[in-house]
Design a protein around this motif. Structure first.
Motif, PDB file in Angstrom:
ATOM      1  N   GLU A 194      30.429  11.129  20.303  1.00 18.06           N
ATOM      2  CA  GLU A 194      30.855  11.832  19.091  1.00 18.06           C
ATOM      3  C   GLU A 194      31.215  10.855  17.980  1.00 18.06           C
ATOM      4  N   GLU A 195      31.896   9.768  18.330  1.00 24.39           N
ATOM      5  CA  GLU A 195      32.333   8.810  17.324  1.00 24.39           C
ATOM      6  C   GLU A 195      31.166   7.997  16.788  1.00 24.39           C
ATOM      7  N   LEU A 196      30.232   7.624  17.646  1.00 27.69           N
ATOM      8  CA  LEU A 196      29.091   6.830  17.208  1.00 27.69           C
ATOM      9  C   LEU A 196      28.165   7.616  16.294  1.00 27.69           C
ATOM     10  N   ASP A 197      28.100   8.952  16.486  1.00 25.33           N
ATOM     11  CA  ASP A 197      27.224   9.806  15.684  1.00 25.33           C
ATOM     12  C   ASP A 197      27.919  10.419  14.473  1.00 25.33           C
ATOM     13  N   VAL A 249      27.971   4.036   9.230  1.00 26.25           N
ATOM     14  CA  VAL A 249      28.927   3.120   9.857  1.00 26.25           C
ATOM     15  C   VAL A 249      28.259   2.364  10.999  1.00 26.25           C
ATOM     16  N   THR A 250      28.453   1.061  11.022  1.00 27.50           N
ATOM     17  CA  THR A 250      27.961   0.215  12.106  1.00 27.50           C
ATOM     18  C   THR A 250      29.098  -0.016  13.095  1.00 27.50           C
ATOM     19  N   TRP A 251      28.793   0.146  14.376  1.00 26.10           N
ATOM     20  CA  TRP A 251      29.792  -0.030  15.438  1.00 26.10           C
ATOM     21  C   TRP A 251      29.398  -1.207  16.320  1.00 26.10           C
ATOM     22  N   ILE A 252      30.373  -2.023  16.652  1.00 26.13           N
ATOM     23  CA  ILE A 252      30.217  -3.028  17.709  1.00 26.13           C
ATOM     24  C   ILE A 252      31.152  -2.610  18.837  1.00 26.13           C
ATOM     25  N   VAL A 253      30.583  -2.316  19.997  1.00 26.10           N
ATOM     26  CA  VAL A 253      31.349  -1.754  21.104  1.00 26.10           C
ATOM     27  C   VAL A 253      31.293  -2.710  22.290  1.00 26.10           C
ATOM     28  N   GLN A 289      24.063   1.673  15.234  1.00 24.01           N
ATOM     29  CA  GLN A 289      24.006   2.180  13.863  1.00 24.01           C
ATOM     30  C   GLN A 289      23.322   3.541  13.904  1.00 24.01           C
ATOM     31  N   GLY A 290      24.004   4.544  13.350  1.00 17.79           N
ATOM     32  CA  GLY A 290      23.479   5.900  13.431  1.00 17.79           C
ATOM     33  C   GLY A 290      23.424   6.422  14.848  1.00 17.79           C
ATOM     34  N   GLY A 291      24.308   5.902  15.700  1.00 21.95           N
ATOM     35  CA  GLY A 291      24.330   6.335  17.088  1.00 21.95           C
ATOM     36  C   GLY A 291      23.275   5.703  17.966  1.00 21.95           C
ATOM     37  N   LYS A 292      22.454   4.805  17.416  1.00 21.66           N
ATOM     38  CA  LYS A 292      21.375   4.174  18.171  1.00 21.66           C
ATOM     39  C   LYS A 292      21.691   2.702  18.402  1.00 21.66           C
ATOM     40  N   GLU A 293      21.369   2.244  19.588  1.00 26.68           N
ATOM     41  CA  GLU A 293      21.603   0.838  19.929  1.00 26.68           C
ATOM     42  C   GLU A 293      20.555  -0.037  19.260  1.00 26.68           C
ATOM     43  N   LEU A 294      21.012  -1.061  18.538  1.00 22.59           N
ATOM     44  CA  LEU A 294      20.107  -1.993  17.881  1.00 22.59           C
ATOM     45  C   LEU A 294      19.950  -3.298  18.653  1.00 22.59           C
ATOM     46  N   MET A 295      21.025  -3.755  19.288  1.00 23.83           N
ATOM     47  CA  MET A 295      20.952  -4.984  20.076  1.00 23.83           C
ATOM     48  C   MET A 295      22.143  -5.042  21.013  1.00 23.83           C
TER      49      MET A 295
END
Length: 306
Positions: free
Chosen positions: A148-151, A156-160, A224-230
């Motif tokens: 929910e938070e990532l989407d 917003v870019t997230w580093i988790v 980013q946008g709920g999708k993993e980039l790396m």
């Protein structure tokens, strides 16, 4: 020079080490790490110990014990070359000192070896290293809140960080990750953590193995946008983690944190400007002209006109 470098590093971090020594966990760990030294050198005890020295002095190390201790020093130096924080340096010294103590006690007397090994197992099961409690800008996720938070906002870019409390590597990395969150957190770049040791479904969904043999803990994922980039460390086709050092410099470089932060600050300014804009048109004051339907100025009615 190889001996002076670790010595200078220890002296530099001595105030921090002193703070650790005040904590019961590190006090007990230090005592267990030097247990054989204390037994071999303590008057009243060492006289009753067997020895292979030619002079029969049982209060000093024999040649085999010196050989084991030298081998221990070489292993610690090799392991500490890849250590990131001072906690990892100290942890490696304590860990391999305990292993050497087990070997030395078993060689000395099998009963003493069994007793020391039992103490190590009990200590491992009952005592946990202190958790980092310093300042941070990190949001902790559960299995129900992470998606929910990532989407929530695609800008917003997230580093988790995917971590487990039982992992020494995750515990050592906690302070590094907290420092990064303090430096780079903003409205468009946020930092999060999720305990995959507690939420097993999250580890399966994001393909982060919690096995100690996989060496995937900790794992940093960029969304980013709920999708993993790396992610780091990367995982090969066999599911094994590619060796990667979790230093602050490596993370800043690999994740382009400086560039991400600059873009995120622009997003923050854009949000602030939108909030500052008036939501409703200004109400004209009494006597002020209003624009009519044909673009002509119209004098608004007053209570006196009515």
């Amino acid at each position: 020079m190889a001996l002076l470098t670790p010595l200078f590093a220890f002296l530099y971090h001595l105030p921090q080490v002193y703070k650790w020594l005040l904590k019961p966990y590190y006090v007990a760990s230090l005592l267990m790490a030097v247990a054989f030294l204390l037994v071999r050198k303590s008057p009243g005890i060492c006289e009753h110990l067997p020895t292979q020295r030619e002079d029969g002095n049982s209060c000093d190390f024999d040649w085999r014990e010196v050989e084991i201790l030298m081998f221990l020093s070489a292993i610690v130096m090799m392991k500490n070359r890849r250590a990131i924080t001072v906690e990892q340096h100290v942890g490696n010294i304590i860990l391999f000192s305990k292993v050497a103590n087990v070997i030395l006690f078993f060689r000395l007397d099998i009963r003493m070896g069994l007793l020391y090994l039992t103490l190590c197992i009990v200590f491992l099961m009952t005592c946990k290293p202190p958790i980092y409690m310093g300042p941070e800008y990190i949001k902790y996720f559960s299995d129900k809140t992470i998606d929910e938070e990532l989407d929530r906002d695609t800008r917003v870019t997230w580093i988790v960080e995917f971590f487990a409390n039982w992992s020494p590597e995750c515990q050592s990395f906690a302070s590094v990750y907290a420092d990064l969150s303090l430096k780079y957190n903003c409205a468009g770049l946020k930092f999060g953590k999720v305990d995959v040791g507690r939420y097993g479904e999250v580890s399966k969904k994001y393909k982060v193995s919690t096995s100690p043999l996989s060496k995937q803990l900790p794992s940093l994922l960029l969304f980013q946008g709920g999708k993993e980039l790396m992610r780091r460390p990367q995982v090969d086709k066999k599911g094994r983690a590619v060796s990667w050092s979790f230093t602050e410099e490596n993370i800043i470089r690999e994740f382009n944190l400086n560039e991400l932060y600059q873009k995120s600050k622009k997003l923050s300014k854009g949000k602030a400007e939108k909030v500052a804009e008036p939501k409703f048109p200004a109400v004209p004051e009494e006597g002020e002209l209003e624009a009519g339907p044909n673009g002509q100025d119209v004098v608004p009615e007053t209570k006196k006109d009515k």
